[in-house]
Design an enzyme around this catalytic site. Structure first.
Site, mmCIF file in Angstrom:
data_model
loop_
_atom_site.group_PDB
_atom_site.id
_atom_site.type_symbol
_atom_site.label_atom_id
_atom_site.label_comp_id
_atom_site.label_asym_id
_atom_site.label_seq_id
_atom_site.Cartn_x
_atom_site.Cartn_y
_atom_site.Cartn_z
ATOM 1 N N ALA A 172 0.866 -1.176 0.000
ATOM 2 C CA ALA A 172 0.000 0.000 0.000
ATOM 3 C C ALA A 172 0.907 1.231 0.000
ATOM 4 C CB ALA A 172 -0.878 0.007 1.243
ATOM 5 N N PHE A 173 0.456 2.315 -0.624
ATOM 6 C CA PHE A 173 1.330 3.495 -0.707
ATOM 7 C C PHE A 173 1.637 4.052 0.678
ATOM 8 C CE2 PHE A 173 -0.922 7.305 0.474
ATOM 9 C CZ PHE A 173 -2.261 7.000 0.343
ATOM 10 N N LYS A 174 0.812 3.736 1.655
ATOM 11 C CA LYS A 174 1.024 4.293 2.989
ATOM 12 C C LYS A 174 2.308 3.774 3.626
ATOM 13 C CE LYS A 174 -3.819 5.368 3.888
ATOM 14 N NZ LYS A 174 -4.523 4.887 2.684
ATOM 15 N N ASP A 175 2.927 2.768 3.024
ATOM 16 C CA ASP A 175 4.223 2.293 3.514
ATOM 17 C C ASP A 175 5.243 3.440 3.597
ATOM 18 O OD1 ASP A 175 3.721 -0.432 3.956
ATOM 19 O OD2 ASP A 175 4.070 -0.955 1.862
ATOM 20 N N ALA A 190 4.446 5.797 6.590
ATOM 21 C CA ALA A 190 4.566 5.085 7.867
ATOM 22 C C ALA A 190 6.030 4.800 8.184
ATOM 23 C CB ALA A 190 3.763 3.788 7.817
#
Ligand SMILES: *Cc1c(COP(=O)(O)O)cnc(C)c1O
Length: 429
Positions: free
Chosen positions: A105-108, A111
Site C-alpha cells: 500500500a502506498f502508505k508504507d 509510515a
C-alpha cells in the site's frame, strides 16, 4: 522549520514537536511556516539523481537541522527500499504504482518515514515511550504496523472493526507481535475512529504520550510528495505536460502533490478522483463545503466524508477558489462505474487495476480531454491482491499471491477484543 496550526490558536512548534504531537493543541493541522522552491538545476539534473537523493532534497527544508543530514539520509534510504514504477497503460496514460512496498500500500512510505523520525527523537529517552494510536478501515493499519515494527521507544495500538477488514488486512495487523498491538473493536470503522479521537482529548491519558499516524501527522504526509518527483524523473524525457490523478480519501496524497508543485515540480494539473463520498467535487461545483457522513463503497480506503487534509490544500491556495480551480479538478464515481472501468482497462489494455486506481483512471480520462498534449498519470495506491474480493470476480481471474502477503498468511492472529471506550482505557492503563 517551524510549523503553525491551521486553527491559528496554538503556539508554533518545531518539526520534532509537530511529529510527536500529531495535532496542535487547538486541534488544528500543522503547516510549515515557509516553503522555498528548489533550484532550477535540481530539475534539470533530476534523472541523474537516485530516488533517495531526490527525496532528501525535497524534504530537507521541512526537517531543518532537527535531524542531522546523515541520519536523515539513512531514514530516507530505509523508507524507500522499493520501486515506484510508472507503467504504460495506454497511449499517454501511465499508472504510477505505489504498491511495491512491504504491505503493498502506498502508505508504507509515510509510515516508514514517520516511525524512523519518532525513533530518532526518542533515542535518548530509554524509559519513556510514545504511543501511536491509529484507527483503520484496513490499509492504514497494515502499513503502520509494518512501518513501526521494532521501532524503539514507540508502542503502536491499532483499532480495527471486527469482521470488517479483509483476511489479508487482518493478518497484516495482528500477526507481527513485538511493539504492535491490535484491538478488535465490536463495531464499525467510525466507532474505532471515535475512540481514538476521544483518547487524544482525554486528560487522564496524558502520561501515555499519544500520537496519531494518520496523514494529519506531517511526518506521514510530507514524504508522500516524493513519488510525484519519481514519476517526473521517469517521464521527463517525453517533454510533455503532466496531469496527475489521485484516488482521494483524506486528500493527503494529492495535498503532498501540490506541495511538490510548490517546490517547483512542473505539474500542469491535478485531479482528485473520489468515489461517491464527494464532498470536494460538490465543493468545486457549488462553492460551499458541506461534509456528509461517509458511505461504504468498494474503494473503501476512500470512504471519507470530511477529508482532513483539504484544509492544507486551501492554505496552499490562500483560500482563492478561482486560482485553485485552474490547477485542480475533482470528480466522483459510483461503484458501478468503477467496476466497469476495471473491466475495460483489463480488456483493452491488459492492465489489472484495483478499485482505487480505477477511480483515479476515470478522473484522469475525463480531465485529459482538456489537455490535448499531456501525459496523464493515475496513482495505483494498492496492489490488486489487497482488494481481491472485488478484483477476482470482476475480472474473472485468480491473482497469484505476492511474497510480501504470503509471508503473513501462515502467522497466527493475536488481538484483544474490546467493545467500549472504557475497554480501551483499561487496555492503555
Ligand atoms: C489511503 C488510501 C487512499 C486515499 O489516500 P488519501 O491520501 O487519504 O487521499 C487511496 N487508496 C488507497 C488504497 C488507500 O489506502
Amino acid at each position: 522549520m517551524k510549523y503553525y496550526s491551521l486553527n491559528h490558536n496554538a503556539p508554533k512548534v518545531s518539526f520534532e514537536e509537530a511529529v510527536i504531537q500529531g495535532l496542535a493543541t487547538d486541534k488544528g493541522l500543522y503547516f510549515p511556516e515557509s516553503i522555498t522552491p528548489l533550484k532550477a538545476d535540481f530539475f534539470v539534473n533530476i534523472e541523474n539523481l537516485s530516488n533517495a537523493e531526490i527525496a532528501f532534497e525535497a524534504i530537507k527544508q521541512f526537517v531543518g537541522d532537527e535531524i542531522p543530514a546523515e541520519t536523515l539520509k539513512q531514514i530516507i534510504a530505509e523508507t524507500l527500499c522499493f520501486d515506484f514504477p510508472t507503467v504504460k497503460v495506454e497511449k499517454d496514460i501511465y499508472a504510477l504504482e505505489l504498491y511495491h512496498g512491504p504491505t503493498m500500500a502506498f502508505k508504507d512510505v509515510g509510515a516508514r518515514f514517520m516511525s524512523r523520525c519518532l525513533a530518532y527523537f526518542n533515542k535518548d529517552q530509554k524509559d519513556s515511550k510514545n504511543t501511536v494510536l491509529v484507527a483503520t478501515s484496513g490499509d492504514t493499519g497494515g502499513a503502520v504496523a509494518s512501518g513501526f515494527l521494532g521501532v524503539q521507544g514507540v508502542e503502536v495500538i491499532i483499532l480495527y472493526p471486527s469482521g470488517k477488514v479483509s483476511d489479508i488486512q487482518e493478518r497484516q495487523l495482528t500477526t507481527l507481535g513485538q511493539n504492535i498491538k491490535a484491538l478488535e473493536v465490536d463495531g464499525v470503522f467510525d466507532d474505532c475512529q471515535d475512540m481514538v479521537k476521544k483518547a487524544f482529548l482525554d486528560e487522564s491519558l496524558k502520561h501515555k504520550k499519544l500520537t496519531s499516524a494518520n496523514s494529519i501527522n506531517i511526518a506521514r504526509w510530507l514524504p508522500q510528495m516524493f513519488y510525484f518527483f519519481f514519476a517526473y524523473k521517469q517521464l521527463k524525457s517525453q517533454n510533455k505536460p503532466l496531469v496527475f490523478s489521485c484516488p482521494s480519501g483524506n486528500f493527503g496524497n494529492i495535498c503532498a502533490g501540490i506541495m511538490a508543485k510548490k517546490l517547483g515540480l512542473p505539474i500542469e494539473h491535478f485531479v482528485a478522483s473520489t468515489n461517491v463520498n464527494d464532498t470536494v467535487p460538490r465543493f468545486l461545483e457549488k462553492g460551499n463545503y458541506d461534509p456528509k457522513p461517509s458511505k461504504a463503497t468498494i474503494s473503501n480506503a476512500m470512504d471519507v466524508g470530511n477529508p482532513s487534509n483539504f484544509i492544507r490544500i486551501q492554505e496552499m491556495y490562500n483560500n482563492d477558489l478561482e486560482q485553485f480551480k485552474k490547477d485542480f479538478s475533482s470528480f466522483s464515481y459510483t461503484d458501478a462505474e468503477t467496476l466497469e472501468a476495471m473491466q475495460s482497462i483489463y480488456k483493452k489494455d491488459g492492465y489489472i487495476a484495483e478499485p482505487h486506481g480505477a477511480v483515479g483512471y476515470l478522473g484522469l480520462k475525463k480531465e485529459l480531454k482538456n489537455h490535448a498534449n499531456a501525459i496523464g498519470i493515475f496513482l495505483e495506491t494498492a496492489h490488486p491482491i489487497k482488494f481481491l474480493d472485488v478484483v477476482e470476480p470482476a475480472l474473472h481471474l485468480k491473482l497469484p499471491i505476492p511474497t510480501q502477503i504470503e509471508s503473513v498468511l501462515h502467522k497466527e492472529k493475536v488481538s484483544v477484543k474490546i467493545k467500549t471506550y472504557e475497554d480501551l482505557k483499561v487496555f492503555l492503563g
